[in-house]
Design a protein around this motif. Structure first.
Motif, PDB file in Angstrom:
ATOM      1  N   UNK A 190       0.872  -1.166   0.000  1.00 20.37           N
ATOM      2  CA  UNK A 190       0.000   0.000   0.000  1.00 20.37           C
ATOM      3  C   UNK A 190       0.910   1.218   0.000  1.00 20.37           C
ATOM      4  N   UNK A 191       0.659   2.145  -0.915  1.00 20.57           N
ATOM      5  CA  UNK A 191       1.687   3.097  -1.291  1.00 20.57           C
ATOM      6  C   UNK A 191       1.313   4.546  -0.999  1.00 20.57           C
ATOM      7  N   UNK A 225       9.159  -5.933  -2.950  1.00 22.93           N
ATOM      8  CA  UNK A 225       8.166  -4.936  -2.552  1.00 22.93           C
ATOM      9  C   UNK A 225       8.298  -3.668  -3.403  1.00 22.93           C
ATOM     10  N   UNK A 226       9.545  -3.259  -3.634  1.00 22.89           N
ATOM     11  CA  UNK A 226       9.771  -2.040  -4.406  1.00 22.89           C
ATOM     12  C   UNK A 226       9.225  -2.175  -5.826  1.00 22.89           C
ATOM     13  N   UNK A 242       9.846   6.351  -8.716  1.00 22.93           N
ATOM     14  CA  UNK A 242      11.283   6.146  -8.593  1.00 22.93           C
ATOM     15  C   UNK A 242      11.650   5.473  -7.292  1.00 22.93           C
ATOM     16  N   UNK A 243      12.297   6.223  -6.387  1.00 25.04           N
ATOM     17  CA  UNK A 243      12.770   5.651  -5.120  1.00 25.04           C
ATOM     18  C   UNK A 243      11.593   5.188  -4.265  1.00 25.04           C
ATOM     19  N   UNK A 244      11.736   3.989  -3.679  1.00 24.09           N
ATOM     20  CA  UNK A 244      10.706   3.401  -2.812  1.00 24.09           C
ATOM     21  C   UNK A 244      11.357   3.016  -1.491  1.00 24.09           C
ATOM     22  N   UNK A 262       4.496   1.462   2.107  1.00 21.84           N
ATOM     23  CA  UNK A 262       5.712   1.959   1.465  1.00 21.84           C
ATOM     24  C   UNK A 262       5.516   3.396   1.015  1.00 21.84           C
ATOM     25  N   UNK A 263       6.639   4.079   0.914  1.00 19.89           N
ATOM     26  CA  UNK A 263       6.646   5.451   0.398  1.00 19.89           C
ATOM     27  C   UNK A 263       7.346   5.456  -0.948  1.00 19.89           C
TER      28      UNK A 263
END
Length: 322
Positions: A190-191, A225-226, A242-244, A262-263
């Protein structure tokens, strides 16, 4: 993340008593011990004391209502050294059962058993999860998830033969080919996808009007996950990420997910939704999100308290993600 394990269903440090699950004598002794307690479920709903503050009911192992429980009791763990068992009485049919209410998006019905105290009821866990202490929430989530698994896994996935409960409820063994099966947990990302001062929000076509949340999706086999974050966001909203980074996790027993919060940093901002996956998506600024949390936004309702989406958004607003 500063407050990672403060999410609902996480952080109670339950002693799961894993070392005695494969010891039938130890489990039998725990079942007979006077300090052991049963936690009762009906169709996935835990039994609660409804007097505020509400709490998970723990019944004596010789309580008469347990005569209606299924034969297999699930060892959830220990509290202060005493065993806790999940027991299921889904075979009981309340006299005033209204089946139509049980399939709603959020089941508000409560069922009361004649052998139990008047102030107790079986209540849907999503509705009451924020009422519970971390320990009550973990016990309820664990019991619901493991009982749901047993209900849907009575037969061997390898040969189709009947399977029996083993290891105090934490395993099933096929009576034909002897294959072992263990409770499943489905990983879901979930992002919290951000660009500048805004966060990406979306909604399912089946949700109540005004309900938006963070995008989410299942992790596929062979995927990190990424990678799952990037794939799901692009598939659902057409946004490149991009970055996760990982933020927090939440067991979500509806029926058997583990949510990985995750962010992600957006590399693009144009939204192209997949109408099969979601109905709508939008960028929401911090200022707008503050309106949402205050219940003052003209279009978006606040995220459901207790869900990890609410938890992540709340920490994003408070600048406590790092």
């Amino acid at each position: 993340m500063q407050h990672a394990e403060q999410v609902t269903f996480g952080g109670s440090a339950l002693d799961r008593a894993g070392e005695i699950r494969s010891n039938p004598d130890a489990v039998t002794a725990a079942l007979a011990h006077p300090d052991s307690k049963a936690i009762l479920f009906w169709r996935g709903k835990p039994l609660l004391s409804m007097a505020r503050p509400a709490g998970l009911v723990r019944l004596a192992m010789d309580h008469p209502v347990l005569q209606q429980a299924s034969a297999d009791m699930i060892l959830l763990g220990r509290e202060d050294g005493a065993a806790r068992f999940a027991c299921d009485i889904s075979g009981w049919t309340p006299e005033d059962l209204d089946g139509a209410t049980l399939d709603s998006f959020l089941d508000a019905s409560e069922q009361r058993h004649p052998l139990l105290e008047d102030d107790t009821a079986f209540a849907e866990l999503r509705r009451v999860m924020t009422w519970l202490t971390p320990r009550d929430a973990e016990l309820a989530a664990t019991g619901k998830a493991i009982l749901d698994w047993h209900e849907s896994h009575g037969f061997c996935a390898r040969c189709g033969g009947k399977s029996d409960v083993a290891q105090a409820g934490w395993q099933r063994v096929c009576t034909v080919c002897n294959a072992s099966h263990f409770p499943r947990t489905d990983p879901v990302v979930i992002m919290l996808i951000t660009t500048g001062n805004s966060v990406l929000m979306g909604r399912s076509p089946f949700w109540p009007e005004g309900m938006f949340s963070l995008l989410a999706g299942f992790v596929e086999p062979g995927e990190t996950l990424e990678a799952a974050v990037r794939r799901e966001v692009f598939e659902e909203a057409g946004v490149r990420v991009g970055a996760v980074s990982y933020l927090a996790s939440q067991p979500w027993p509806f029926p058997a997910s583990l949510m990985f919060g995750c962010r992600g940093e957006a590399l693009s901002t144009e939204i192209t939704i997949d109408p099969v996956e979601i109905e709508d998506a939008m960028w929401v600024s911090r200022e707008e999100m503050m309106q949402v949390f205050a219940g003052e936004h003209p279009r978006i309702l606040p995220a459901r308290k207790g869900a990890i989406a609410h938890f992540l958004l709340e920490n994003w607003l408070a600048d406590t993600l790092d």
